[in-house]
Design a protein around this motif. Structure first.
Motif, PDB file in Angstrom:
ATOM      1  N   SER A 153       5.993  -1.840  11.064  1.00 53.80           N
ATOM      2  CA  SER A 153       5.570  -0.639  11.794  1.00 53.80           C
ATOM      3  C   SER A 153       4.119  -0.736  12.233  1.00 53.80           C
ATOM      4  O   SER A 153       3.756  -0.298  13.320  1.00 53.80           O
ATOM      5  CB  SER A 153       5.732   0.603  10.918  1.00 53.80           C
ATOM      6  N   ILE A 154       3.286  -1.317  11.363  1.00 59.00           N
ATOM      7  CA  ILE A 154       1.849  -1.387  11.642  1.00 59.00           C
ATOM      8  C   ILE A 154       1.588  -2.298  12.836  1.00 59.00           C
ATOM      9  O   ILE A 154       0.822  -1.964  13.743  1.00 59.00           O
ATOM     10  CB  ILE A 154       1.089  -1.888  10.390  1.00 59.00           C
ATOM     11  N   ILE A 214      10.977   2.893   7.483  1.00 62.88           N
ATOM     12  CA  ILE A 214      10.105   3.497   6.481  1.00 62.88           C
ATOM     13  C   ILE A 214       9.908   2.463   5.375  1.00 62.88           C
ATOM     14  O   ILE A 214      10.867   1.830   4.927  1.00 62.88           O
ATOM     15  CB  ILE A 214      10.706   4.803   5.916  1.00 62.88           C
ATOM     16  N   SER A 215       8.653   2.273   4.977  1.00 59.29           N
ATOM     17  CA  SER A 215       8.333   1.194   4.027  1.00 59.29           C
ATOM     18  C   SER A 215       8.281   1.698   2.594  1.00 59.29           C
ATOM     19  O   SER A 215       7.516   2.616   2.286  1.00 59.29           O
ATOM     20  CB  SER A 215       6.998   0.561   4.400  1.00 59.29           C
ATOM     21  N   TYR A 216       9.103   1.112   1.761  1.00 59.02           N
ATOM     22  CA  TYR A 216       9.160   1.460   0.340  1.00 59.02           C
ATOM     23  C   TYR A 216       8.832   0.222  -0.487  1.00 59.02           C
ATOM     24  O   TYR A 216       9.230  -0.883  -0.114  1.00 59.02           O
ATOM     25  CB  TYR A 216      10.574   1.886  -0.062  1.00 59.02           C
ATOM     26  N   TYR A 263       9.864   6.883  -3.212  1.00 59.62           N
ATOM     27  CA  TYR A 263       9.106   7.437  -2.078  1.00 59.62           C
ATOM     28  C   TYR A 263       8.319   6.325  -1.380  1.00 59.62           C
ATOM     29  O   TYR A 263       7.980   5.320  -1.996  1.00 59.62           O
ATOM     30  CB  TYR A 263       8.211   8.598  -2.519  1.00 59.62           C
ATOM     31  N   PRO A 264       8.018   6.504  -0.081  1.00 64.63           N
ATOM     32  CA  PRO A 264       7.410   5.438   0.706  1.00 64.63           C
ATOM     33  C   PRO A 264       5.968   5.133   0.297  1.00 64.63           C
ATOM     34  O   PRO A 264       5.222   6.038  -0.052  1.00 64.63           O
ATOM     35  CB  PRO A 264       7.415   5.997   2.139  1.00 64.63           C
ATOM     36  N   LEU A 265       5.629   3.865   0.367  1.00 57.18           N
ATOM     37  CA  LEU A 265       4.278   3.400   0.051  1.00 57.18           C
ATOM     38  C   LEU A 265       4.042   2.035   0.684  1.00 57.18           C
ATOM     39  O   LEU A 265       4.996   1.259   0.844  1.00 57.18           O
ATOM     40  CB  LEU A 265       4.127   3.193  -1.454  1.00 57.18           C
ATOM     41  N   TYR A 266       2.786   1.757   0.992  1.00 57.89           N
ATOM     42  CA  TYR A 266       2.385   0.386   1.350  1.00 57.89           C
ATOM     43  C   TYR A 266       1.600  -0.198   0.186  1.00 57.89           C
ATOM     44  O   TYR A 266       0.480  -0.655   0.353  1.00 57.89           O
ATOM     45  CB  TYR A 266       1.494   0.390   2.585  1.00 57.89           C
ATOM     46  N   ASN A 267       2.134  -0.124  -0.982  1.00 62.13           N
ATOM     47  CA  ASN A 267       1.375  -0.493  -2.161  1.00 62.13           C
ATOM     48  C   ASN A 267       2.334  -1.218  -3.095  1.00 62.13           C
ATOM     49  O   ASN A 267       3.463  -0.776  -3.281  1.00 62.13           O
ATOM     50  CB  ASN A 267       0.841   0.808  -2.805  1.00 62.13           C
ATOM     51  N   ARG A 315       2.058  -1.743  -6.350  1.00 62.16           N
ATOM     52  CA  ARG A 315       1.769  -1.491  -7.771  1.00 62.16           C
ATOM     53  C   ARG A 315       3.071  -1.493  -8.571  1.00 62.16           C
ATOM     54  O   ARG A 315       4.153  -1.331  -8.031  1.00 62.16           O
ATOM     55  CB  ARG A 315       1.002  -0.167  -7.956  1.00 62.16           C
ATOM     56  N   ASP A 325       7.957   4.014 -14.821  1.00 57.98           N
ATOM     57  CA  ASP A 325       9.245   4.664 -14.531  1.00 57.98           C
ATOM     58  C   ASP A 325      10.304   3.654 -14.140  1.00 57.98           C
ATOM     59  O   ASP A 325      11.430   3.673 -14.626  1.00 57.98           O
ATOM     60  CB  ASP A 325       9.096   5.643 -13.353  1.00 57.98           C
ATOM     61  N   ASP A 351      10.800  -2.947   4.416  1.00 61.45           N
ATOM     62  CA  ASP A 351      10.918  -2.126   5.624  1.00 61.45           C
ATOM     63  C   ASP A 351      12.356  -1.653   5.759  1.00 61.45           C
ATOM     64  O   ASP A 351      13.219  -2.372   6.265  1.00 61.45           O
ATOM     65  CB  ASP A 351      10.525  -2.952   6.857  1.00 61.45           C
ATOM     66  N   ASN A 357       5.599   5.986  10.067  1.00 68.01           N
ATOM     67  CA  ASN A 357       5.470   5.080   8.919  1.00 68.01           C
ATOM     68  C   ASN A 357       4.010   4.698   8.686  1.00 68.01           C
ATOM     69  O   ASN A 357       3.670   3.524   8.568  1.00 68.01           O
ATOM     70  CB  ASN A 357       6.328   3.832   9.181  1.00 68.01           C
ATOM     71  N   ARG A 370      -0.562  12.916   1.249  1.00 66.19           N
ATOM     72  CA  ARG A 370      -0.519  11.783   0.344  1.00 66.19           C
ATOM     73  C   ARG A 370      -1.064  10.556   1.068  1.00 66.19           C
ATOM     74  O   ARG A 370      -0.927  10.447   2.282  1.00 66.19           O
ATOM     75  CB  ARG A 370       0.969  11.572   0.010  1.00 66.19           C
ATOM     76  N   THR A 421      -0.570   6.669   1.614  1.00 62.07           N
ATOM     77  CA  THR A 421       0.512   5.708   1.337  1.00 62.07           C
ATOM     78  C   THR A 421       0.008   4.313   0.985  1.00 62.07           C
ATOM     79  O   THR A 421       0.812   3.421   0.723  1.00 62.07           O
ATOM     80  CB  THR A 421       1.463   5.575   2.538  1.00 62.07           C
ATOM     81  N   VAL A 422      -1.303   4.097   1.018  1.00 67.08           N
ATOM     82  CA  VAL A 422      -1.807   2.789   0.598  1.00 67.08           C
ATOM     83  C   VAL A 422      -2.339   2.866  -0.827  1.00 67.08           C
ATOM     84  O   VAL A 422      -2.063   2.011  -1.666  1.00 67.08           O
ATOM     85  CB  VAL A 422      -2.889   2.264   1.569  1.00 67.08           C
TER      86      VAL A 422
END
Lengths: 413, 103
Positions: free
Chosen positions: A238-239, A251-253, A297-301, A303, A307, A337, B46, B68, B70-71
Motif C-alpha cells: 500500500s505504501i 490491510i496490513s496485519y 488488528y492492523p499494524l506495520y509493526n 513486535r 497474547d 498484506d 492502509n 491509533r 499503526t507503526v
C-alpha cells in the motif's frame, strides 16, 4: 594444521565461486526495475533473463536479500486451495519447486512431506470434500482421510483435543517445505549469473510518473530511468502504491510465528487444524514451528505479543500435548498484506508500465516460482496478462469478481 | 497485555475489543457508481501512521472511535462517537429493491 589446507588458504584461486558479484554503481537507466529483493522479485528477474533474454534489469532491495517476508514465512508449499483459479496457479508453483534445486545447482532443501489439515466439525468435513474434488480435478493430489488413517499417519497427534475431536482430515500429498532463504539466494545467484544487477541497501523513495506512465525511480542512491517497474514489496504494497498514486484493497496485519528447540524427528507431515487456527511442522533441523492466524488488528509493526504466544501455544499443545516441556527458541513476525478475498493482486495497475505483485498476505512463499515466471511473461509481453494470473487482477474488485480463498487460507499454511 | 482505554468501561485488555475498520464516509447508495462503491467496500488507505478507526468493546457491545499509530502500536486517543457525529444519519428507504417490494 594440514599442509594442504594452508596451501589452499594462501592460494589466489580461492574462493573459486562467488554467488553474488560485488555491488556496482547504479546505472542511469534500466529496461526493468524490480522493487523488492525477496523471493518474488528475484524470481521475476531470473525468469526475465532465462526465458525472455531481458537482462538490463535492476532488483532494488532496501535492506538485504530475502530479509522481509521471504525470511519470515513458515516455508509451507502446497496447492490444496478451493477455487479452480487458485488450484491451477498454486499447483504449477508446486511443480516448479520440485525441480528448483537441480535448476539452480543449489540445494533449496525441498522436502515433500504431505500436508494434513484436520476437520473438527461436519461443516468442515463437507468443505474439505469439495476441496479434495476441486484439487484432484485441477492437478493436485488431495484426498480425505478418516480418524484411523490419521492416527496411523501421525501417531503423536492428540485425536480428541478439548471439545474439538478430530473427525476427518484433508491429506495433500504434494504438501512440502523448503529452505526459504535458499530459494531467494538460488534465484539471486542464477539471475546475477545472467547479468541482472542486484542492489541491496537501495531504497525507493519516490516514483516519477508522467502522463500516467512510470518514467523513473528515485532511490537513496540517485534517480534511475526505467522502461517499466515491477512492485514486489510484500508487507509494504500500500505504501509503495501510494507513491505511484493509487490505493490498494489491502490491510496490513502482523503474522507471528515461533519455533522450539530441536527434537529428534517425530513429525513427518505438516499438520494444521482449521478450528484451532494452528499449524505445526518439524523442520529438517528438528525444531518445531508453530504458526497461526494474523493478529486481530492492523499494524506495520513486527513486535511479538504475549497474547498470541498464549493462544498459539495453547492450540499447539492441544494437538501435540507432549510438547508442553519444549522450550521456545525464537519468535518473529512479518507484515502480511491481506486482501478481501485472500487471493493475490497480480498484473496491471492504474499506472502504465507499472506492474503489481502484491496482496500476498500469508500465502506468498508457496507461489514464488510461478509468480516470478508469470510476472516475467507479463513484463516481457509489454503488459499482456498471462491467463494463469488474469483472475488475480486488481481490476477484479471494481468488477466484483473476487476469488474467494478464505477457507483454504486461514490458518492452514 | 496491551490496554485499550475504553470511553465507557475504562482501561481493559485489548483482547476484549474488536477492530471495526477505518472511519470512512459512505457514499450515497442512490447516486454512487459501481466503481466508487467498490472503492468504499474493498479499498483502504492502509496508512502507516495515525489512523482513526471504529472499535467495539465486545462484552458490552459498545462502539467507539480510537486514534491509533499503526507503526508504533500506540493508542493515542479514544472517544465516544457522539463527539464526531452530532446529527442523526437517516438512510433513505425508498429503493425499489427493499424488502417490501419483493414479491
Amino acid at each position: 594444521m594440514p599442509f594442504s589446507l594452508l596451501k589452499y588458504g594462501l592460494s589466489s584461486d580461492y574462493p573459486v565461486d562467488v554467488d553474488l558479484p560485488a555491488p556496482k554503481e547504479l546505472k542511469s537507466s534500466y529496461d526493468v526495475v524490480i522493487i523488492g529483493g525477496g523471493g518474488h522479485g528475484l524470481a521475476t528477474a531470473y525468469y526475465l533473463a532465462k526465458y525472455h533474454n531481458i537482462t538490463n534489469v535492476a532488483v532494488l532491495e532496501k535492506a538485504y536479500l530475502g530479509g522481509g517476508n521471504t525470511a519470515r514465512n513458515t516455508a509451507v508449499i502446497r496447492s490444496n486451495y478451493l477455487t479452480p483459479e487458485g488450484v491451477r496457479f498454486y499447483s504449477e508453483s508446486v511443480r516448479m519447486f520440485q525441480s528448483l534445486s537441480n535448476e539452480f545447482d543449489y540445494n533449496i532443501m525441498y522436502s515433500e512431506r504431505g500436508q494434513l489439515t484436520l476437520a473438527h466439525t461436519d461443516a468442515t468435513v463437507r468443505a474439505f470434500r469439495q476441496r479434495a474434488e476441486v484439487n484432484t480435478h485441477f492437478g493436485g493430489r488431495t484426498e480425505m482421510l478418516d480418524r484411523q488413517q490419521i492416527r496411523e499417519l501421525v501417531p503423536s497427534l492428540n485425536m480428541d483435543p478439548g471439545h474439538l475431536p478430530v473427525m476427518a482430515g484433508l491429506w495433500h500429498k504434494d504438501g512440502a517445505t523448503a529452505r526459504h532463504d535458499a530459494v531467494a539466494w538460488g534465484y539471486a545467484k542464477e539471475a546475477a549469473k545472467r547479468g541482472v544487477e542486484i542492489h541491496q541497501l537501495t531504497e525507493v523513495q519516490d516514483l516519477v510518473i508522467e502522463g500516467g506512465k512510470v518514467r523513473a525511480v528515485k532511490t537513496n542512491r540517485g534517480t534511475i530511468q526505467c522502461g517499466c517497474v515491477v512492485q514486489a514489496v510484500a508487507g509494504h504494497s500500500s505504501i509503495l502504491a501510494k507513491k505511484a498514486g493509487f490505493t490498494m484493497p489491502i490491510i496490513s496485519y502482523p503474522l507471528q510465528a515461533m519455533v522450539t528447540q530441536p527434537f529428534k524427528p517425530f513429525l513427518d507431515p505438516l499438520v494444521s487444524s482449521s478450528a484451532l487456527h494452528c499449524y505445526v511442522q518439524q523442520t529438517s533441523r528438528g525444531e518445531v514451528v508453530f504458526g497461526g492466524g494474523s493478529d486481530p488488528y492492523p499494524l506495520y509493526n513486527t513486535r511479538s505479543t504475549l497474547d498470541l504466544k498464549e493462544s498459539l501455544i495453547g492450540a499447539a499443545l492441544e494437538m501435540f500435548p507432549f510438547l508442553s516441556q519444549a522450550r521456545l527458541m525464537r519468535q518473529w513476525a512479518g507484515t502480511t498484506d491481506m486482501t478481501p478475498d485472500y487471493s493475490p493482486i497480480m498484473g496491471l495497475s492504474p499506472v502504465e508500465n507499472y506492474y503489481l505483485d502484491a496482496g500476498w498476505g500469508t500465502w506468498g512463499f508457496k507461489a514464488t516460482p510461478i509468480c516470478g515466471k508469470t510476472m516475467a511473461e507479463l513484463v516481457a509481453s509489454g503488459g499482456k496478462t498471462p491467463d494463469l494470473i488474469a483472475p488475480f487482477a486488481l481490476e477484479r474488485f471494481a468488477r466484483f469478481r473476487q476469488v474467494n480463498e478464505m477457507g483454504a487460507t486461514a490458518a492452514s499454511h | 497485555m496491551k490496554i485499550m482505554p475504553c470511553p465507557l468501561n475504562g482501561p481493559r485488555n485489548i483482547s476484549e475489543f474488536v477492530y471495526g475498520g477505518e472511519l470512512t464516509e459512505m457514499p450515497d447508495p442512490d447516486t454512487t457508481s459501481d466503481r466508487e462503491w467498490a472503492d468504499y467496500v474493498f479499498f483502504s488507505d492502509n496508512t502507516a501512521g495515525v489512523v482513526i478507526e471504529w472499535w467495539m468493546h465486545a462484552a458490552s457491545s459498545y462502539w467507539f472511535i480510537a486514534e491509533r499509530h499503526t507503526v508504533t502500536d500506540e493508542i493515542l486517543r479514544t472517544y465516544d462517537p457522539s463527539e464526531r457525529f452530532t446529527q442523526r444519519i437517516d438512510f433513505p428507504m425508498n429503493h425499489s429493491d427493499t424488502v417490501g417490494d419483493r414479491t
